[in-house]
Write a protein that holds these residues in place. Structure first.
Motif, PDB file in Angstrom:
ATOM      1  N   ALA A 153       0.825  -1.241   0.160  1.00 62.11           N
ATOM      2  CA  ALA A 153      -0.099  -0.074  -0.006  1.00 62.11           C
ATOM      3  C   ALA A 153       0.837   1.180   0.081  1.00 62.11           C
ATOM      4  CB  ALA A 153      -1.022   0.117   1.215  1.00 62.11           C
ATOM      5  N   THR A 154       0.445   2.145  -0.908  1.00 61.97           N
ATOM      6  CA  THR A 154       1.713   3.144  -0.991  1.00 61.97           C
ATOM      7  C   THR A 154       0.848   4.585  -1.696  1.00 61.97           C
ATOM      8  OG1 THR A 154       3.848   4.075  -1.927  1.00 61.97           O
ATOM      9  CG2 THR A 154       2.498   2.600  -3.211  1.00 61.97           C
ATOM     10  N   THR A 155       1.467   5.554  -1.887  1.00 63.37           N
ATOM     11  CA  THR A 155       0.987   6.528  -2.744  1.00 63.37           C
ATOM     12  C   THR A 155       2.185   6.969  -3.918  1.00 63.37           C
ATOM     13  OG1 THR A 155       0.108   7.691  -0.680  1.00 63.37           O
ATOM     14  CG2 THR A 155       0.541   9.162  -2.404  1.00 63.37           C
ATOM     15  N   VAL A 156       1.327   6.986  -5.136  1.00 57.89           N
ATOM     16  CA  VAL A 156       2.198   7.272  -6.194  1.00 57.89           C
ATOM     17  C   VAL A 156       1.813   8.824  -6.610  1.00 57.89           C
ATOM     18  CG1 VAL A 156       2.647   6.580  -8.593  1.00 57.89           C
ATOM     19  CG2 VAL A 156       2.393   4.951  -6.751  1.00 57.89           C
ATOM     20  N   ASN A 157       2.749   9.913  -6.771  1.00 60.02           N
ATOM     21  CA  ASN A 157       2.381  10.973  -7.228  1.00 60.02           C
ATOM     22  C   ASN A 157       3.269  11.162  -8.681  1.00 60.02           C
ATOM     23  OD1 ASN A 157       1.062  11.869  -4.982  1.00 60.02           O
ATOM     24  ND2 ASN A 157       3.056  12.229  -3.920  1.00 60.02           N
ATOM     25  N   VAL A 158       2.639  11.858  -9.554  1.00 57.06           N
ATOM     26  CA  VAL A 158       3.077  12.147 -10.796  1.00 57.06           C
ATOM     27  C   VAL A 158       2.884  13.637 -11.297  1.00 57.06           C
ATOM     28  CG1 VAL A 158       3.083  11.613 -13.421  1.00 57.06           C
ATOM     29  CG2 VAL A 158       2.701   9.883 -11.639  1.00 57.06           C
ATOM     30  N   ALA A 159       3.611  14.315 -11.277  1.00 54.21           N
ATOM     31  CA  ALA A 159       3.757  15.702 -11.696  1.00 54.21           C
ATOM     32  C   ALA A 159       2.913  16.599 -10.602  1.00 54.21           C
ATOM     33  CB  ALA A 159       3.014  16.099 -13.267  1.00 54.21           C
ATOM     34  N   THR A 160       3.032  16.305  -9.466  1.00 56.44           N
ATOM     35  CA  THR A 160       2.483  17.089  -8.421  1.00 56.44           C
ATOM     36  C   THR A 160       3.019  18.078  -7.666  1.00 56.44           C
ATOM     37  OG1 THR A 160       3.121  15.448  -6.749  1.00 56.44           O
ATOM     38  CG2 THR A 160       0.999  14.925  -7.923  1.00 56.44           C
ATOM     39  N   GLY A 161       4.058  18.361  -8.286  1.00 60.22           N
ATOM     40  CA  GLY A 161       4.902  19.593  -7.651  1.00 60.22           C
ATOM     41  C   GLY A 161       4.461  21.007  -7.794  1.00 60.22           C
ATOM     42  N   ALA A 162       4.837  22.236  -7.347  1.00 62.70           N
ATOM     43  CA  ALA A 162       4.193  23.192  -7.099  1.00 62.70           C
ATOM     44  C   ALA A 162       4.113  24.039  -8.471  1.00 62.70           C
ATOM     45  CB  ALA A 162       4.717  24.111  -6.172  1.00 62.70           C
ATOM     46  N   GLY A 163       5.562  23.613  -9.444  1.00 59.41           N
ATOM     47  CA  GLY A 163       5.526  24.306 -10.668  1.00 59.41           C
ATOM     48  C   GLY A 163       4.462  24.161 -11.729  1.00 59.41           C
ATOM     49  N   ALA A 164       4.367  24.834 -12.701  1.00 57.39           N
ATOM     50  CA  ALA A 164       3.304  24.685 -13.998  1.00 57.39           C
ATOM     51  C   ALA A 164       3.828  23.343 -14.796  1.00 57.39           C
ATOM     52  CB  ALA A 164       3.115  25.749 -14.940  1.00 57.39           C
ATOM     53  N   LYS A 165       2.979  22.586 -14.801  1.00 57.34           N
ATOM     54  CA  LYS A 165       3.252  20.863 -15.222  1.00 57.34           C
ATOM     55  C   LYS A 165       2.566  20.798 -16.490  1.00 57.34           C
ATOM     56  CE  LYS A 165       5.847  20.147 -11.327  1.00 57.34           C
ATOM     57  NZ  LYS A 165       7.033  20.153 -11.274  1.00 57.34           N
ATOM     58  N   THR A 166       2.978  20.443 -17.611  1.00 56.24           N
ATOM     59  CA  THR A 166       2.315  19.827 -18.835  1.00 56.24           C
ATOM     60  C   THR A 166       2.388  18.223 -18.613  1.00 56.24           C
ATOM     61  OG1 THR A 166       2.740  21.612 -19.986  1.00 56.24           O
ATOM     62  CG2 THR A 166       1.970  19.751 -21.330  1.00 56.24           C
ATOM     63  N   LEU A 167       1.150  17.557 -18.519  1.00 54.06           N
ATOM     64  CA  LEU A 167       1.319  16.065 -18.274  1.00 54.06           C
ATOM     65  C   LEU A 167       0.735  15.215 -19.220  1.00 54.06           C
ATOM     66  CD1 LEU A 167       2.036  13.531 -16.368  1.00 54.06           C
ATOM     67  CD2 LEU A 167      -0.120  14.101 -15.369  1.00 54.06           C
ATOM     68  N   THR A 168       1.367  14.471 -19.911  1.00 48.65           N
ATOM     69  CA  THR A 168       0.608  13.569 -20.965  1.00 48.65           C
ATOM     70  C   THR A 168       0.561  12.054 -20.673  1.00 48.65           C
ATOM     71  OG1 THR A 168       1.175  15.184 -22.717  1.00 48.65           O
ATOM     72  CG2 THR A 168       0.687  12.990 -23.293  1.00 48.65           C
ATOM     73  N   LEU A 169      -0.470  11.647 -20.365  1.00 46.96           N
ATOM     74  CA  LEU A 169      -0.440  10.131 -20.400  1.00 46.96           C
ATOM     75  C   LEU A 169      -1.063   9.413 -21.673  1.00 46.96           C
ATOM     76  CD1 LEU A 169      -2.071   9.823 -16.838  1.00 46.96           C
ATOM     77  CD2 LEU A 169       0.391   9.567 -17.301  1.00 46.96           C
ATOM     78  N   GLY A 170      -0.358   8.256 -22.128  1.00 47.99           N
ATOM     79  CA  GLY A 170      -1.006   7.782 -23.276  1.00 47.99           C
ATOM     80  C   GLY A 170      -0.475   8.021 -24.654  1.00 47.99           C
ATOM     81  N   SER A 171      -0.742   7.355 -25.538  1.00 45.83           N
ATOM     82  CA  SER A 171      -0.164   7.738 -27.114  1.00 45.83           C
ATOM     83  C   SER A 171      -1.602   7.597 -27.840  1.00 45.83           C
ATOM     84  CB  SER A 171       0.738   6.744 -27.344  1.00 45.83           C
ATOM     85  OG  SER A 171       1.097   6.792 -28.896  1.00 45.83           O
ATOM     86  N   THR A 172      -1.682   8.412 -28.968  1.00 44.88           N
ATOM     87  CA  THR A 172      -2.471   8.538 -29.840  1.00 44.88           C
ATOM     88  C   THR A 172      -2.012   7.618 -31.290  1.00 44.88           C
ATOM     89  OG1 THR A 172      -1.736  10.497 -31.118  1.00 44.88           O
ATOM     90  CG2 THR A 172      -3.344  10.677 -29.439  1.00 44.88           C
ATOM     91  N   ASN A 173      -1.094   6.930 -31.102  1.00 44.26           N
ATOM     92  CA  ASN A 173      -0.491   6.184 -32.252  1.00 44.26           C
ATOM     93  C   ASN A 173      -1.418   4.708 -32.328  1.00 44.26           C
ATOM     94  OD1 ASN A 173       1.130   4.506 -33.820  1.00 44.26           O
ATOM     95  ND2 ASN A 173       2.813   5.704 -33.375  1.00 44.26           N
ATOM     96  N   SER A 174      -1.895   4.557 -33.545  1.00 42.61           N
ATOM     97  CA  SER A 174      -2.394   3.201 -34.088  1.00 42.61           C
ATOM     98  C   SER A 174      -3.446   2.996 -32.933  1.00 42.61           C
ATOM     99  CB  SER A 174      -1.327   2.225 -34.280  1.00 42.61           C
ATOM    100  OG  SER A 174      -2.081   1.109 -34.643  1.00 42.61           O
ATOM    101  N   THR A 175      -3.583   1.691 -32.414  1.00 45.50           N
ATOM    102  CA  THR A 175      -4.280   1.077 -31.666  1.00 45.50           C
ATOM    103  C   THR A 175      -3.831   1.235 -30.061  1.00 45.50           C
ATOM    104  OG1 THR A 175      -3.431  -0.985 -31.700  1.00 45.50           O
ATOM    105  CG2 THR A 175      -5.059  -0.500 -33.495  1.00 45.50           C
ATOM    106  N   SER A 176      -3.008   2.237 -29.796  1.00 50.09           N
ATOM    107  CA  SER A 176      -2.565   2.344 -28.257  1.00 50.09           C
ATOM    108  C   SER A 176      -3.761   2.601 -27.474  1.00 50.09           C
ATOM    109  CB  SER A 176      -1.868   3.762 -28.225  1.00 50.09           C
ATOM    110  OG  SER A 176      -0.647   3.585 -29.092  1.00 50.09           O
TER     111      SER A 176
END
Length: 232
Positions: A62-85
């Motif tokens: 059991a844990t906590t996972v943080n992605v791009a949660t820092g105080a600065g401005a963040k551009t976060l992209t998850l996943g791909s639009t390529n083919s059948t992604s």
């Protein structure tokens, strides 16, 4: 012995390579409870595995996972639009929240279907039910776009508190209880004072009031019933 080990920490620009990509070569980086930190100053951090799987917090702890949660401005992209992604976001019983502080949340699927609560579970779906002022739009007026609002044996309720409810169809037909089932249709039958208007006086607009073998009754309690036809 307990001591620090530094690799390539001198002040000069350095390229440091650990391990190789030959055959089944493996590189393991282990830490205890003190943690592990990867830092780049204005540089790119890349984690690539070819056709292999990348796992982050893939253990059973059991844990906590943080992605791009820092105080600065963040551009976060998850996943791909390529083919059948494919991209899957999932949660257990802990809930799932999408939050934008004064920003837009957009879900586009191209020609694909967007499904919200399309499983077989009994649940409640709320749209724009928060306490703030909300403008809610359902459906599109583009070309032959269609919008269906449906329910089972439960009711459909349209409620406006001191606001207007408008149903407009352009040159299309507006049908109320236009199916073949036997039911009761009430218009303006609430206990409050109601002003009910049926039909239009515009040019050649016709109005038909009809009944089958049942009675057609016009009743005014202590009020007048007036039929006027102008020159007709």
């Amino acid at each position: 012995d307990a001591q620090n080990i530094n690799i390539g920490t001198g002040a000069a620009a350095r390229t440091i390579t650990i391990g190789n990509i030959t055959s089944t070569t493996a590189v393991n980086v282990n830490t205890g409870t003190s943690g592990s930190v990867y830092t780049t100053t204005n540089g790119v951090f890349t984690l690539a595995t070819g056709t292999g799987v990348i796992g982050i917090s893939a253990d059973a702890a059991a844990t906590t996972v943080n992605v791009a949660t820092g105080a600065g401005a963040k551009t976060l992209t998850l996943g791909s639009t390529n083919s059948t992604s494919t991209t899957t976001l999932q949660a257990g019983s802990g809930g799932f929240a999408f939050t934008a502080g004064n920003g837009a949340i957009t879900i586009n699927s191209g020609t694909g279907t967007i499904g919200i609560s399309t499983d077989a579970a009994a649940t409640t779906v709320n749209l724009a039910t928060g306490a703030g002022v909300k403008t809610t739009t359902l459906g599109s007026t583009n070309s032959t776009s269609s919008t269906a609002i449906q329910s089972g044996s439960g009711a459909i309720t349209l409620t406006a508190t001191n606001g207007a409810i408008t149903v407009a169809s352009g040159t299309g037909t507006v049908g109320i209880s236009a199916d073949a089932t036997a039911n009761t249709v009430n218009i303006g039958t609430g206990a409050g004072v109601k002003t009910v208007t049926v039909g239009s006086t515009n040019t050649t607009s016709p109005t038909t009031i009809q009944s089958g073998s049942g009675t057609l009754a016009l009743t005014a309690t202590n009020g007048a019933i007036t039929i006027a036809s102008g020159t007709g």
